[in-house]
Design a protein around this motif. Structure first.
Motif, PDB file in Angstrom:
ATOM      1  N   ILE A 373      -8.178  75.012  60.441  1.00 21.30           N
ATOM      2  CA  ILE A 373      -6.782  75.456  60.309  1.00 21.30           C
ATOM      3  C   ILE A 373      -5.849  74.442  60.963  1.00 21.30           C
ATOM      4  O   ILE A 373      -4.815  74.065  60.400  1.00 21.30           O
ATOM      5  N   SER A 374      -6.230  73.987  62.139  1.00 19.29           N
ATOM      6  CA  SER A 374      -5.419  72.972  62.817  1.00 19.29           C
ATOM      7  C   SER A 374      -5.374  71.681  62.011  1.00 19.29           C
ATOM      8  O   SER A 374      -4.334  71.010  61.938  1.00 19.29           O
ATOM      9  N   SER A 375      -6.488  71.306  61.393  1.00 16.25           N
ATOM     10  CA  SER A 375      -6.510  70.076  60.614  1.00 16.25           C
ATOM     11  C   SER A 375      -5.560  70.161  59.424  1.00 16.25           C
ATOM     12  O   SER A 375      -4.900  69.177  59.074  1.00 16.25           O
ATOM     13  N   VAL A 376      -5.472  71.336  58.825  1.00 18.21           N
ATOM     14  CA  VAL A 376      -4.533  71.522  57.711  1.00 18.21           C
ATOM     15  C   VAL A 376      -3.096  71.409  58.202  1.00 18.21           C
ATOM     16  O   VAL A 376      -2.249  70.772  57.560  1.00 18.21           O
ATOM     17  N   ILE A 377      -2.794  72.004  59.346  1.00 18.25           N
ATOM     18  CA  ILE A 377      -1.445  71.908  59.909  1.00 18.25           C
ATOM     19  C   ILE A 377      -1.101  70.454  60.213  1.00 18.25           C
ATOM     20  O   ILE A 377      -0.004  69.963  59.902  1.00 18.25           O
ATOM     21  N   ILE A 378      -2.042  69.746  60.822  1.00 15.49           N
ATOM     22  CA  ILE A 378      -1.820  68.337  61.174  1.00 15.49           C
ATOM     23  C   ILE A 378      -1.547  67.513  59.919  1.00 15.49           C
ATOM     24  O   ILE A 378      -0.615  66.707  59.870  1.00 15.49           O
ATOM     25  N   GLY A 379      -2.354  67.709  58.886  1.00 15.74           N
ATOM     26  CA  GLY A 379      -2.157  66.975  57.650  1.00 15.74           C
ATOM     27  C   GLY A 379      -0.878  67.357  56.941  1.00 15.74           C
ATOM     28  O   GLY A 379      -0.187  66.510  56.368  1.00 15.74           O
ATOM     29  N   PHE A 380      -0.526  68.646  56.992  1.00 17.11           N
ATOM     30  CA  PHE A 380       0.690  69.123  56.341  1.00 17.11           C
ATOM     31  C   PHE A 380       1.927  68.460  56.956  1.00 17.11           C
ATOM     32  O   PHE A 380       2.824  68.008  56.245  1.00 17.11           O
ATOM     33  N   VAL A 381       1.960  68.407  58.272  1.00 13.12           N
ATOM     34  CA  VAL A 381       3.079  67.740  58.956  1.00 13.12           C
ATOM     35  C   VAL A 381       3.122  66.259  58.584  1.00 13.12           C
ATOM     36  O   VAL A 381       4.195  65.687  58.335  1.00 13.12           O
ATOM     37  N   ALA A 382       1.959  65.630  58.519  1.00 12.98           N
ATOM     38  CA  ALA A 382       1.882  64.196  58.224  1.00 12.98           C
ATOM     39  C   ALA A 382       2.454  63.877  56.852  1.00 12.98           C
ATOM     40  O   ALA A 382       3.151  62.863  56.676  1.00 12.98           O
ATOM     41  N   GLY A 383       2.182  64.724  55.857  1.00 12.61           N
ATOM     42  CA  GLY A 383       2.666  64.472  54.506  1.00 12.61           C
ATOM     43  C   GLY A 383       4.177  64.496  54.399  1.00 12.61           C
ATOM     44  O   GLY A 383       4.764  63.781  53.571  1.00 12.61           O
ATOM     45  N   ILE A 384       4.820  65.307  55.206  1.00 11.58           N
ATOM     46  CA  ILE A 384       6.284  65.339  55.239  1.00 11.58           C
ATOM     47  C   ILE A 384       6.823  64.197  56.086  1.00 11.58           C
ATOM     48  O   ILE A 384       7.785  63.519  55.721  1.00 11.58           O
ATOM     49  N   LEU A 385       6.158  63.960  57.214  1.00 10.99           N
ATOM     50  CA  LEU A 385       6.607  62.922  58.144  1.00 10.99           C
ATOM     51  C   LEU A 385       6.635  61.555  57.477  1.00 10.99           C
ATOM     52  O   LEU A 385       7.553  60.761  57.706  1.00 10.99           O
TER      53      LEU A 385
END
Length: 504
Positions: A373-385
């Protein structure tokens, strides 16, 4: 003729029947299940078939190290193949008149970087911590770290063993570590070839290749992975486990991204990129399918990059690392898509690729320490960043980065380390950097780990940016960093490389 044909058919049918009988009738001379392959008779022993306890234990230890070495080498081979991915991505995102030049830089950085790392980079980075327990290392290999004493604590600065992989480190474990870490270094070295593409002098690029592989990457790498002062922030000052970076969000990607930013600033934008009235002109890449293929190759290589950083084929955490890596990358792609739709944009394939790469960069540091779950959050933020940072540099600061190298590797390399300091869940990392207990982030009760990650990220910016900025300024005095204006307009393939990438 008919008689000959009938005889041939009879012979062929007979052969088929014989083959079928041989195939289906069970025989017991072989070992189809493998149950009897590898027995007590295969253990090296003074008395064949009757090994002592010590001989069995030695064989078990040998097999453990052999598995780890094989795993690490195979992972390194995957990471080496990422160079093909970088070459395709960068070339696809640039103009066809510069194909041979862009491909040439991505090809030669492998050879140049390897020799620089072999000469002194590896010694500076790991010469103070050459004994990697998981991949062996003979007792005779004695590492040495240069240290300075501050506040009563030793701060490791630089290793000093292993220049030219000389006879002092002629060891299977050390050579395994060299290959694996060399291809990591090569990833760092190739990142600026994207931010400075389409106007960088090939001669200047070659000087850069030696400089970053011999000094900049190894020095920061020593501080984090070679037992240097960032790694000992935990044991010296109680800041978690020190600056933790499992597979290189800071050591590999942030170093390369910051170097790419410095280079893009010094070299300046491509001709026609920005108008005198402040307009931003898009210079489209020539081959999006090539860039997408390169992105897939990079995603494949990342399964060597992150899981391989266990340096141990027997570390079951490999499964967690691999899945987290995959989840974060795809989450970055999806968030980039959603963001573009929300902003009323079309789903630009280039940005979708960068979203995937951003997610992979961000998860590289925390991949072993977080849940899915944390990995998805981390990746999700990265795609916008990655989109936000790219647009900010391009539209606001007028910094021309043709492939978004800093947005992908720099910004998300930093985010990945900070994410570790937030999301590490305490399920892994006991004893990391010599600190007892597993690695925990801010959200799991250890705010000091987050502080250690901040220090590591800030240190990278403070060290790498000025060093690389002044390096590019100085190297420009040796040989011009930028090609001639006429050559840039015509294309760099003939003026710089002597051949064209495409023959129209």
């Amino acid at each position: 003729m008919r008689k000959i044909f009938s005889q041939s058919s009879y012979i062929l049918a007979s052969l088929l029947i014989v083959m079928l009988i041989v195939a289906v009738v069970p025989t017991f001379a072989q070992d189809a299940t493998g149950a009897n392959t590898g027995t007590i008779n295969d253990i090296t022993a003074a008395t064949p078939g009757k090994p002592t306890t010590e001989e069995i234990a030695a064989q078990a230890g040998h097999n453990k190290i052999a598995i780890n070495i094989m795993w690490t080498l195979l992972a390194g081979f995957l990471v080496m193949f990422m160079q093909a991915g970088f070459a395709l991505v960068e070339t696809g995102f640039t103009q066809k008149k510069n194909v041979a030049h862009t491909m040439g830089m991505n090809f030669m950085v492998y050879a140049i970087g390897m020799f620089g790392f072999w000469i002194c980079g590896f010694a500076f980075m790991f010469g103070g911590a050459l004994n990697a327990a998981t991949i062996g290392g003979a007792p005779g290999v004695i590492p040495h770290e240069y240290v300075i004493n501050i506040f009563g604590h030793d701060f490791g600065i630089l290793g000093s063993v292993g220049f030219f992989l000389n006879s002092d480190v002629y060891d299977v474990g050390v050579f395994t570590l060299f290959l694996f870490q060399m291809v990591f270094m090569d990833t760092t070295a190739t990142i600026p070839t994207g931010s400075m593409a389409e106007r960088w002098s090939f001669k200047s690029f070659m000087i850069f290749g030696f400089f970053i592989s011999m000094f900049v990457y190894p020095i920061y790498g020593n501080w984090v992975w070679g037992g240097g002062w960032l790694a000992t922030l935990g044991s010296n000052f109680g800041l978690g486990h020190g600056h933790v970076d499992f597979a290189g969000s800071s050591v590999v990607h942030l170093v390369g991204g910051v170097a790419a930013l410095a280079g893009a600033i010094v070299i300046g934008p491509r001709i026609g990129k920005y108008g005198k009235d402040g307009t931003v002109n898009t210079i489209p890449g020539h081959n999006i399918p090539m860039a997408i293929l390169g992105t897939f190759i990079l995603a494949l290589g990342w399964f060597g990059f992150n899981p391989g950083s266990t340096l141990a084929g027997g570390d079951f955490r490999i499964a967690i690392v691999a899945v987290n890596t995959m989840m974060a990358g795809t989450a970055g792609t999806l968030s980039a898509l959603i963001y573009m739709y929300i902003k009323g944009m079309k789903p630009d394939p280039g940005m979708l690729c960068n979203g995937l790469l951003a997610g992979l960069v961000a998860i590289t540091a925390p991949c072993a320490f977080v849940n899915s779950i944390s990995s998805v959050i981390i990746g999700f933020v990265a795609g916008i960043l990655v989109i936000v940072v790219y647009n900010f540099l391009d539209r606001k600061l007028k910094i021309d980065d043709p492939v978004g190298a800093f947005a992908v590797h720099g910004a998300n390399g930093a985010w990945g380390c900070l994410a570790l300091g937030l999301f590490a869940d305490g399920s892994y990392g006991d004893g990391w950097n010599g600190v007892a207990g597993p690695v925990k982030g801010l959200f799991y009760g250890d705010s000091s780990q987050f502080l250690a990650e901040i220090i590591g990220v800030v240190t990278c910016f403070v060290f790498v940016f000025p060093v690389m900025y002044f390096f590019f300024k100085l190297s420009n005095k040796i040989t011009p960093i930028r090609v001639k204006e006429a050559d840039e307009i015509a294309g760099l393939d003939i003026p710089e490389m002597g051949v064209v990438g495409y023959v129209d």
